[in-house]
Motif scaffolding. Sequence first.
Motif: not given
Length: 536
Positions: A291, A306, A322, A324, A338, A341
């Motif tokens: 992200p 996204a 994802v 992170e 994320s 988003l």
Amino acid sequence: METTNSETGAPELAEPHLRQLLGAAGLAVEYVRAEGNTLYLRGEEGEEIPVTDFAGGYGSVLLGHSHPDIVRCARELLDAGTPVHAQFSRHPYANRLAAELNRIVHRELGTEEPYFAIFANTGAEAVEAAVKHAEMDRVMRLADLRGELAKAAASARAAVDAGTATVPERLRARFGIVGAMDDATALRELVAHVTPLNEARLDRRPLFLALEGGFHGKLGLSVQLTHNESYRAPFRGLAAQARFVPRENPEALREIHERERGAVFALTVSGGRVDVVEREFPVFCAFLVEPVQGEGGIHVLSGEFAGEIQRFCAEIDCPVVVDEIQSGMGRTGTLLASSPLGLRGDYYVLAKTLGGGIAKTSAMLVRQARYRPEFEIVHSSTFAKDSFSCTVALKVLELLEADDGAVYRAARERGAALRAVLDGVAADFPEQVREVRGAGLMQGLEFHDQSAAASDSVRELAATGLFGYFLAGHLLREHRVRTFPTASALNTLRFEPSVRLSDVELDRLDVGLRDVCRVLAAGDGARLLGRAAVAG
């Protein structure tokens, strides 16, 4: 190559080349203590010198160094003799940690679908676990597809044998089946022709999608998913093949898919005739997305792109991983950077702050719709899922969630204050600063390329490829501010301090960055190297 320690005279055997580079940039200092947002380096007389830490363990110490509650938790666990090595037994603390992660993830995503947890030690290891799981899922889907193709072929054979279907001339010609023969023989020829073609295609190595500028680790598999060519090239022959997607370019997604997609031949019967249709099969194992790109220069993924990634991956049945590791665990004001988003991952990878700056732990979460329980047998990790790291991680989540999410609010507020300082520097020094980017307490300040600077000394520093490290060395030496450039964008300095960042520390950063900009404006490369006094 042999490097000798200047203090002891003993040879340097622990990464001596890196030690030399740090020395050249002015970063080879020894830190002896850490507390809050401060590291203490050892001075020439053995004294402790405080340094404001804006590197923050590459994002690992959102709650600060040596947080008293986390230290207390760790001490209590060690004093109680908590089992670190109790593999292949019940781990209720791991289950509690997985449940708490699910509770927060469900709140942020607005879903009730469970996410199953696989624990690891580092972010790169968790990435590898996610990618391995995604490939296991892909292989099992391919096995299902093989079964469906075989079943379709058997159905066509049964229809031809029963006289309810024929193999038309058009189909025979398409696959080079020539000569007079009955339908049953023609079908056998057709199957004999199509089957090896399908097998060759289904045996194709998987492809991964990742964003340009992305960083997902430096292990054997994860390094091939990291965009930086200098990290990947020496190990290209070892593992995964990735296709890198330009940031904020949805058209590139379609282009890559069209170029790389895979299809097999499936037999069908319709209207009394056998036919062959193409069926797409899963070539793409996973799409890895940060992200906020940490090592790529602190680039923030837009909500629009996204959404494009989400729709694209749903269409081609490619899971979204994802990452992170650096952006998650509250650093941008939510557990998942994320979630604001609107990006929903099939997999999430968490690490760094999960261990509270003390435990070395990470987690890979897989949503129920993708989860393969067989993975638990073929993947394991000696130090993962232990009582110490899981309990410390639970304490971290407790602190994040306390007072209705006060830490999240602090990350947003302190992040805004940090951003204001960086924006102010950029506004006052447009000839030196190119751009400010980031979210929350994950910000980047990109300097203009100095490879064509008017100053010979500055131009020479830029030519080393270590320009950002010289800037960082100046900040440390002259202002006791600690930061580094991002690994794949060396003109961008990173700022990932803790939520305990004070206004006084921000003022110190402001003064330091303005000094750096003035030095660049003056073309004083010698001062960046700490040689001004010698030259004078």
